[in-house]
Motif scaffolding. Sequence first.
Motif, mmCIF file in Angstrom:
data_model
loop_
_atom_site.group_PDB
_atom_site.id
_atom_site.type_symbol
_atom_site.label_atom_id
_atom_site.label_comp_id
_atom_site.label_asym_id
_atom_site.label_seq_id
_atom_site.Cartn_x
_atom_site.Cartn_y
_atom_site.Cartn_z
ATOM 1 N N ASN A 15 1.421 -1.383 0.077
ATOM 2 C CA ASN A 15 0.435 0.266 -0.209
ATOM 3 C C ASN A 15 1.140 1.106 0.169
ATOM 4 O O ASN A 15 -0.030 1.983 0.081
ATOM 5 C CB ASN A 15 -0.550 -0.105 1.049
ATOM 6 N N ARG A 16 2.136 1.257 0.051
ATOM 7 C CA ARG A 16 3.100 2.442 0.727
ATOM 8 C C ARG A 16 4.287 1.806 0.204
ATOM 9 O O ARG A 16 4.897 0.779 0.649
ATOM 10 C CB ARG A 16 3.040 3.439 1.751
ATOM 11 N N ILE A 18 8.163 1.286 -0.797
ATOM 12 C CA ILE A 18 8.580 0.102 -0.688
ATOM 13 C C ILE A 18 7.853 -1.741 -1.687
ATOM 14 O O ILE A 18 8.028 -1.585 -3.080
ATOM 15 C CB ILE A 18 10.025 -0.717 -0.860
ATOM 16 N N GLY A 19 7.590 -1.401 -0.469
ATOM 17 C CA GLY A 19 6.209 -2.602 -1.646
ATOM 18 C C GLY A 19 5.317 -1.824 -2.396
ATOM 19 O O GLY A 19 5.370 -2.683 -3.339
ATOM 20 N N ASP A 39 -4.210 -2.634 6.108
ATOM 21 C CA ASP A 39 -5.441 -2.144 5.627
ATOM 22 C C ASP A 39 -5.935 -1.866 3.794
ATOM 23 O O ASP A 39 -5.661 -1.024 3.221
ATOM 24 C CB ASP A 39 -4.999 -0.708 6.306
ATOM 25 N N ASP A 64 -2.886 -9.340 8.308
ATOM 26 C CA ASP A 64 -1.936 -8.830 9.208
ATOM 27 C C ASP A 64 -0.514 -9.584 9.360
ATOM 28 O O ASP A 64 -1.401 -10.960 10.390
ATOM 29 C CB ASP A 64 -2.552 -8.185 10.462
ATOM 30 N N GLY A 66 1.273 -9.919 11.969
ATOM 31 C CA GLY A 66 1.720 -10.603 13.423
ATOM 32 C C GLY A 66 0.273 -11.568 13.713
ATOM 33 O O GLY A 66 -0.186 -11.742 15.150
ATOM 34 N N GLY A 94 6.654 -4.780 6.828
ATOM 35 C CA GLY A 94 7.877 -5.116 7.595
ATOM 36 C C GLY A 94 7.698 -4.048 8.817
ATOM 37 O O GLY A 94 6.936 -2.338 8.725
ATOM 38 N N VAL A 117 6.501 -9.430 13.954
ATOM 39 C CA VAL A 117 6.140 -9.248 12.589
ATOM 40 C C VAL A 117 7.186 -9.735 11.330
ATOM 41 O O VAL A 117 6.893 -9.953 9.900
ATOM 42 C CB VAL A 117 5.517 -7.438 12.598
ATOM 43 N N VAL A 144 12.645 -8.793 1.541
ATOM 44 C CA VAL A 144 13.266 -8.135 2.418
ATOM 45 C C VAL A 144 13.745 -7.713 3.058
ATOM 46 O O VAL A 144 12.862 -7.305 4.014
ATOM 47 C CB VAL A 144 12.020 -6.357 1.381
ATOM 48 N N TYR A 162 14.695 -4.227 15.260
ATOM 49 C CA TYR A 162 14.937 -4.736 13.858
ATOM 50 C C TYR A 162 16.442 -4.958 13.307
ATOM 51 O O TYR A 162 16.086 -6.176 12.453
ATOM 52 C CB TYR A 162 15.552 -3.035 13.450
ATOM 53 N N LYS A 166 16.416 -8.689 11.217
ATOM 54 C CA LYS A 166 16.290 -8.267 9.735
ATOM 55 C C LYS A 166 17.537 -9.791 9.889
ATOM 56 O O LYS A 166 17.598 -10.890 8.507
ATOM 57 C CB LYS A 166 17.060 -6.877 9.676
ATOM 58 N N VAL A 195 15.973 4.416 1.724
ATOM 59 C CA VAL A 195 15.590 5.421 0.924
ATOM 60 C C VAL A 195 14.435 5.409 1.662
ATOM 61 O O VAL A 195 13.934 5.395 2.688
ATOM 62 C CB VAL A 195 14.710 3.337 0.444
ATOM 63 N N ARG A 198 8.289 5.863 4.979
ATOM 64 C CA ARG A 198 7.856 6.186 6.379
ATOM 65 C C ARG A 198 8.637 5.932 7.017
ATOM 66 O O ARG A 198 9.375 6.903 7.816
ATOM 67 C CB ARG A 198 6.831 5.570 6.201
ATOM 68 N N MET A 199 9.958 4.687 6.946
ATOM 69 C CA MET A 199 10.251 3.881 7.728
ATOM 70 C C MET A 199 12.074 5.085 7.659
ATOM 71 O O MET A 199 12.799 5.226 8.682
ATOM 72 C CB MET A 199 10.330 2.528 7.152
ATOM 73 N N GLY A 200 12.010 4.652 6.343
ATOM 74 C CA GLY A 200 13.619 5.585 5.944
ATOM 75 C C GLY A 200 13.782 7.070 6.089
ATOM 76 O O GLY A 200 14.832 7.638 5.849
#
Length: 239
Positions: A15-16, A18-19, A39, A64, A66, A94, A117, A144, A162, A166, A195, A198-200
């Motif tokens: 939905n957002r 890198i994915g 979502d 989901d 999780g 992730g 997760v 990933v 994290y 990984k 990248v 939101r995470m990067g």
Amino acid sequence: MSRLQGKVAVVTGANRGIGKAIAQRLAEEGAAVVLAVRDPASGEEARREIGGPAAGEHHVLRCDLGDDDSVSDFGRELESVHPSGVHVLVNNAGILDDRHDDSLTIDLEKFRRHLDVNVTGVLRVCRAVLPLLRKAGGGNVVNVSSTMGQFEGGLDGGYTGYRVSKAALNALTKTMAYDLKDTPIRVNVMHPGWVRSRMGGADAPEGPEDAAETALMLATLPPDGPTGRFWRSQRQIAW
Ligand SMILES: NC(=O)c1ccc[n+]([C@@H]2O[C@H](COP(=O)([O-])OP(=O)(O)OC[C@H]3O[C@@H](n4cnc5c(N)ncnc54)[C@H](OP(=O)(O)O)[C@@H]3O)[C@@H](O)[C@H]2O)c1
């Protein structure tokens, strides 16, 4: 040339970030994409933007990572949408929620959540999708991960849940590749780069294009192609 024409590709967290970029790149190459998202409303928005020659065949399914039941339901819905199977699974979704936590102080629940997760979630989704990869006659699993899970230099300095998750995802990739070595299913893992997402964060130096290209390369490996390896920018890197 459409390298994924007639193929079905599942991308988690499409939905957002890198994915979504990976889903877009696979769709450009002709894949019918299943956006496996937490979502569905934001998944629908992404589905409308993704396009590609098989645009009318993209689906959004709730998943989901999780939650055992959610992933089982996802597997059943995926089979009803694509009864003849799936060719590509990109385990992209992730979480990273422990920037300042070292191993001496991290809250155990937070640590557990990263493993649940980022590692168990990937295993759950693989178990749900593997029967459909077999049904399709084989295919590619692309996980990933991150160089923050690399043993040489990747495991120092905060982000404990994290980094450990990984490193464990890399290990899971290798062990699953071994378990599937006599089948036409390959399992590889990639680092997408640092990248903007939101995470990067907004200051990251890269867009998602290089990651999407690497995911496409791994998604289109032939049955006798490499398996159980770690990649960055379409080249193999060290664990
Ligand atoms: N950005 C980087 O610099 C970077 C570097 C190295 C590795 N990575 C890896 O690249 C992957 C994608 O990262 P990103 O930068 O695109 O991150 P992002 O913008 O934060 O996106 C994360 C995605 O994962 C989904 N997700 C999180 N928890 C989930 C759950 N329990 N079930 C299903 N989906 C869930 C999110 O869904 P919601 O929208 O519902 O939250 C979202 O789609 C991650 O595996 C990350 O570790 C990123």
